[in-house]
Design a protein around this motif. Structure first.
Motif, PDB file in Angstrom:
ATOM      1  N   LEU A   1       0.841  -1.213   0.000  1.00 42.77           N
ATOM      2  CA  LEU A   1       0.000   0.000   0.000  1.00 42.77           C
ATOM      3  C   LEU A   1       0.873   1.260   0.000  1.00 42.77           C
ATOM      4  CD1 LEU A   1      -2.753  -1.191   2.483  1.00 42.77           C
ATOM      5  CD2 LEU A   1      -3.018  -0.828   0.021  1.00 42.77           C
ATOM      6  N   LEU A   2       1.983   1.200   0.725  1.00 44.14           N
ATOM      7  CA  LEU A   2       2.895   2.354   0.761  1.00 44.14           C
ATOM      8  C   LEU A   2       3.498   2.640  -0.614  1.00 44.14           C
ATOM      9  CD1 LEU A   2       4.699   1.637   4.141  1.00 44.14           C
ATOM     10  CD2 LEU A   2       3.569   3.796   3.551  1.00 44.14           C
ATOM     11  N   SER A   3       3.660   1.600  -1.411  1.00 45.17           N
ATOM     12  CA  SER A   3       4.260   1.782  -2.743  1.00 45.17           C
ATOM     13  C   SER A   3       3.268   2.401  -3.734  1.00 45.17           C
ATOM     14  CB  SER A   3       4.772   0.442  -3.274  1.00 45.17           C
ATOM     15  OG  SER A   3       3.667  -0.353  -3.707  1.00 45.17           O
ATOM     16  N   GLN A   4       2.001   2.446  -3.365  1.00 48.90           N
ATOM     17  CA  GLN A   4       0.973   3.029  -4.239  1.00 48.90           C
ATOM     18  C   GLN A   4       0.868   4.524  -3.940  1.00 48.90           C
ATOM     19  OE1 GLN A   4      -0.863   0.682  -6.416  1.00 48.90           O
ATOM     20  NE2 GLN A   4       0.931  -0.408  -5.671  1.00 48.90           N
ATOM     21  N   GLU A   5       1.627   5.326  -4.702  1.00 54.66           N
ATOM     22  CA  GLU A   5       1.736   6.750  -4.360  1.00 54.66           C
ATOM     23  C   GLU A   5       0.410   7.486  -4.373  1.00 54.66           C
ATOM     24  OE1 GLU A   5       4.910   8.755  -6.387  1.00 54.66           O
ATOM     25  OE2 GLU A   5       6.325   7.197  -5.748  1.00 54.66           O
ATOM     26  N   ARG A   6      -0.529   6.987  -5.185  1.00 61.43           N
ATOM     27  CA  ARG A   6      -1.811   7.703  -5.305  1.00 61.43           C
ATOM     28  C   ARG A   6      -2.546   7.787  -3.971  1.00 61.43           C
ATOM     29  NH1 ARG A   6      -2.874   2.478  -6.742  1.00 61.43           N
ATOM     30  NH2 ARG A   6      -4.950   1.602  -6.371  1.00 61.43           N
ATOM     31  N   PHE A   7      -2.236   6.896  -3.033  1.00 67.63           N
ATOM     32  CA  PHE A   7      -2.926   6.905  -1.741  1.00 67.63           C
ATOM     33  C   PHE A   7      -2.347   7.951  -0.768  1.00 67.63           C
ATOM     34  CE2 PHE A   7      -3.885   2.131  -2.456  1.00 67.63           C
ATOM     35  CZ  PHE A   7      -5.076   2.445  -3.107  1.00 67.63           C
ATOM     36  N   GLY A   8      -1.128   8.398  -0.996  1.00 73.86           N
ATOM     37  CA  GLY A   8      -0.510   9.391  -0.105  1.00 73.86           C
ATOM     38  C   GLY A   8      -0.361   8.901   1.325  1.00 73.86           C
ATOM     39  N   LEU A   9       0.087   7.652   1.462  1.00 77.20           N
ATOM     40  CA  LEU A   9       0.232   7.067   2.799  1.00 77.20           C
ATOM     41  C   LEU A   9       1.667   7.190   3.289  1.00 77.20           C
ATOM     42  CD1 LEU A   9      -1.617   3.664   2.153  1.00 77.20           C
ATOM     43  CD2 LEU A   9      -2.542   5.646   3.350  1.00 77.20           C
ATOM     44  N   GLU A  10       1.810   7.323   4.594  1.00 79.30           N
ATOM     45  CA  GLU A  10       3.155   7.243   5.182  1.00 79.30           C
ATOM     46  C   GLU A  10       3.120   6.339   6.401  1.00 79.30           C
ATOM     47  OE1 GLU A  10       5.724  10.373   4.675  1.00 79.30           O
ATOM     48  OE2 GLU A  10       6.939   9.928   6.462  1.00 79.30           O
ATOM     49  N   PHE A  11       4.192   5.557   6.536  1.00 79.58           N
ATOM     50  CA  PHE A  11       4.291   4.537   7.584  1.00 79.58           C
ATOM     51  C   PHE A  11       4.531   5.160   8.954  1.00 79.58           C
ATOM     52  CE2 PHE A  11       7.059   1.204   9.692  1.00 79.58           C
ATOM     53  CZ  PHE A  11       6.030   0.296   9.904  1.00 79.58           C
ATOM     54  N   SER A  12       3.730   4.752   9.927  1.00 79.77           N
ATOM     55  CA  SER A  12       3.966   5.182  11.304  1.00 79.77           C
ATOM     56  C   SER A  12       5.093   4.331  11.881  1.00 79.77           C
ATOM     57  CB  SER A  12       2.694   4.986  12.138  1.00 79.77           C
ATOM     58  OG  SER A  12       3.013   5.085  13.510  1.00 79.77           O
ATOM     59  N   ILE A  13       6.225   4.972  12.120  1.00 79.41           N
ATOM     60  CA  ILE A  13       7.386   4.244  12.647  1.00 79.41           C
ATOM     61  C   ILE A  13       7.203   4.109  14.162  1.00 79.41           C
ATOM     62  CG2 ILE A  13       9.912   4.234  12.850  1.00 79.41           C
ATOM     63  CD1 ILE A  13       9.881   6.244  10.415  1.00 79.41           C
ATOM     64  N   SER A  14       7.093   2.863  14.608  1.00 82.82           N
ATOM     65  CA  SER A  14       6.894   2.619  16.037  1.00 82.82           C
ATOM     66  C   SER A  14       8.226   2.658  16.777  1.00 82.82           C
ATOM     67  CB  SER A  14       6.306   1.224  16.248  1.00 82.82           C
ATOM     68  OG  SER A  14       5.060   1.116  15.624  1.00 82.82           O
ATOM     69  N   ALA A  15       8.143   2.894  18.062  1.00 85.74           N
ATOM     70  CA  ALA A  15       9.325   2.725  18.914  1.00 85.74           C
ATOM     71  C   ALA A  15       9.275   1.311  19.475  1.00 85.74           C
ATOM     72  CB  ALA A  15       9.292   3.739  20.047  1.00 85.74           C
ATOM     73  N   THR A  16      10.420   0.677  19.621  1.00 84.06           N
ATOM     74  CA  THR A  16      10.446  -0.654  20.241  1.00 84.06           C
ATOM     75  C   THR A  16      11.707  -0.840  21.068  1.00 84.06           C
ATOM     76  OG1 THR A  16      10.326  -3.044  19.873  1.00 84.06           O
ATOM     77  CG2 THR A  16      11.542  -1.789  18.234  1.00 84.06           C
ATOM     78  N   SER A  17      11.564  -1.703  22.082  1.00 81.70           N
ATOM     79  CA  SER A  17      12.738  -2.018  22.912  1.00 81.70           C
ATOM     80  C   SER A  17      13.395  -3.312  22.439  1.00 81.70           C
ATOM     81  CB  SER A  17      12.320  -2.157  24.380  1.00 81.70           C
ATOM     82  OG  SER A  17      11.482  -3.294  24.532  1.00 81.70           O
ATOM     83  N   ARG A  18      12.852  -3.936  21.372  1.00 82.09           N
ATOM     84  CA  ARG A  18      13.509  -5.164  20.910  1.00 82.09           C
ATOM     85  C   ARG A  18      14.711  -4.830  20.033  1.00 82.09           C
ATOM     86  NH1 ARG A  18      13.110  -6.056  15.584  1.00 82.09           N
ATOM     87  NH2 ARG A  18      11.111  -6.297  14.481  1.00 82.09           N
ATOM     88  N   GLU A  19      15.566  -5.850  19.857  1.00 82.79           N
ATOM     89  CA  GLU A  19      16.777  -5.675  19.041  1.00 82.79           C
ATOM     90  C   GLU A  19      16.404  -5.639  17.560  1.00 82.79           C
ATOM     91  OE1 GLU A  19      20.054  -5.522  20.098  1.00 82.79           O
ATOM     92  OE2 GLU A  19      19.167  -5.377  22.105  1.00 82.79           O
ATOM     93  N   PRO A  20      17.168  -4.891  16.736  1.00 85.87           N
ATOM     94  CA  PRO A  20      16.914  -4.936  15.285  1.00 85.87           C
ATOM     95  C   PRO A  20      17.101  -6.351  14.749  1.00 85.87           C
ATOM     96  CG  PRO A  20      18.479  -3.204  15.828  1.00 85.87           C
ATOM     97  CD  PRO A  20      18.243  -3.966  17.085  1.00 85.87           C
ATOM     98  N   ARG A  21      16.315  -6.690  13.735  1.00 84.88           N
ATOM     99  CA  ARG A  21      16.326  -8.025  13.152  1.00 84.88           C
ATOM    100  C   ARG A  21      16.697  -7.890  11.673  1.00 84.88           C
ATOM    101  NH1 ARG A  21      10.542  -9.814  14.201  1.00 84.88           N
ATOM    102  NH2 ARG A  21      10.161  -9.028  12.129  1.00 84.88           N
ATOM    103  N   GLY A  22      17.490  -8.817  11.161  1.00 87.34           N
ATOM    104  CA  GLY A  22      17.823  -8.819   9.726  1.00 87.34           C
ATOM    105  C   GLY A  22      18.353  -7.473   9.256  1.00 87.34           C
ATOM    106  N   LYS A  23      17.691  -6.919   8.208  1.00 92.58           N
ATOM    107  CA  LYS A  23      18.201  -5.673   7.602  1.00 92.58           C
ATOM    108  C   LYS A  23      17.488  -4.432   8.133  1.00 92.58           C
ATOM    109  CE  LYS A  23      19.627  -7.754   3.245  1.00 92.58           C
ATOM    110  NZ  LYS A  23      18.942  -8.345   2.095  1.00 92.58           N
ATOM    111  N   GLU A  24      16.847  -4.551   9.275  1.00 91.43           N
ATOM    112  CA  GLU A  24      16.080  -3.409   9.780  1.00 91.43           C
ATOM    113  C   GLU A  24      16.980  -2.202  10.087  1.00 91.43           C
ATOM    114  OE1 GLU A  24      12.269  -5.558  11.920  1.00 91.43           O
ATOM    115  OE2 GLU A  24      14.098  -5.282  13.079  1.00 91.43           O
ATOM    116  N   VAL A  25      16.423  -1.032   9.785  1.00 87.72           N
ATOM    117  CA  VAL A  25      17.175   0.203   9.960  1.00 87.72           C
ATOM    118  C   VAL A  25      16.487   1.085  10.996  1.00 87.72           C
ATOM    119  CG1 VAL A  25      17.948   2.303   8.755  1.00 87.72           C
ATOM    120  CG2 VAL A  25      17.956   0.108   7.558  1.00 87.72           C
ATOM    121  N   ASP A  26      17.281   1.633  11.905  1.00 89.09           N
ATOM    122  CA  ASP A  26      16.748   2.529  12.929  1.00 89.09           C
ATOM    123  C   ASP A  26      16.206   3.800  12.267  1.00 89.09           C
ATOM    124  OD1 ASP A  26      16.232   3.555  15.525  1.00 89.09           O
ATOM    125  OD2 ASP A  26      18.102   4.692  15.458  1.00 89.09           O
TER     126      ASP A  26
END
Ligand code: 5GP
Length: 192
Positions: A26-51
């Motif tokens: 859905l985020l890749s569909q620009e016509r919707f004008g959506l932006e992802f709510s970046i949550s805060a978390t106390s867990r460790e980053p996993r895989g390729k996740e970026v802060d």
């Protein structure tokens, strides 16, 4: 608070049900004008996740400090010592850009947002085919230990039981069908 009051799209589901794939689509569909709510978390980053992109990765003590200073719109200890929460500042950041917010959060957090913003929120539950399929998907992801996977699977039945409280349910049995259904729901809600 921001002058622009956009819409809120909540996607919740048991871990491994494919909601993140739907949200990314859905985020890749620009016509919707959506932006992802970046949550805060106390867990460790996993895989390729970026802060600052996937999550704001913060320490457990910092997380607890933010709870005390009421910086969260909602937060949950989703798994033991793994806290996740939506910062109030996220909604403002996104609405200030004139965009609508899309959330990938757990069922309790999703329903809380719906209760706080009943008119502005479309709350969608993403239903996996069954528990076995969930286990297969989590194992395929290959990013976590068997214990962590078991912890996620153990929570699934309780999470599944909340489905009727959501505005809409998407059955993610066939990904292409689920993606199209998600697009239609967003399109429809944006017209309101
Ligand atoms: P994961 O560790 O797989 O990234 O996320 C675990 C669960 O926490 C997922 O169901 C995810 O959607 C949820 N989650 C992520 N961010 C938030 C948040 O801000 N609030 C709540 N309540 N749950 C969240």
């Amino acid at each position: 608070m921001s002058d622009f009051k956009g819409k809120l799209f909540v996607f919740s589901a048991p871990s491994g049900s494919g909601k993140t794939t739907i949200v990314r689509h859905l985020l890749s569909q620009e016509r919707f004008g959506l932006e992802f709510s970046i949550s805060a978390t106390s867990r460790e980053p996993r895989g390729k996740e970026v802060d600052g992109t996937d999550y704001y990765f913060i320490s457990l003590s910092e997380f607890k400090q933010k709870i005390k200073s009421e910086e969260f719109l909602e937060w949950e200890e989703v798994y033991k010592d793994n806290f996740y929460g939506t910062l109030k500042s996220e909604i403002e950041r996104i609405w200030d850009k004139g965009k609508h917010v899309i959330f990938d959060i757990d069922v309790a957090g999703g329903l809380r947002i719906k209760r706080k913003f009943p008119e502005e929120t479309l709350a969608v539950f993403v239903k996996p085919p069954d528990i076995n399929e969930l286990i297969i998907r989590l194992k395929k992801r290959g990013e976590e230990s068997p214990e962590k996977i078991a912890m996620r699977v153990a929570k699934a039945p309780v999470e599944m039981a909340t489905a009727p409280q959501f505005d809409q349910i998407i059955k993610n049995y066939d990904l292409d069908v689920a993606l199209k259904e998600a697009e239609d729901l967003v399109e429809e809600f944006l017209k309101k």
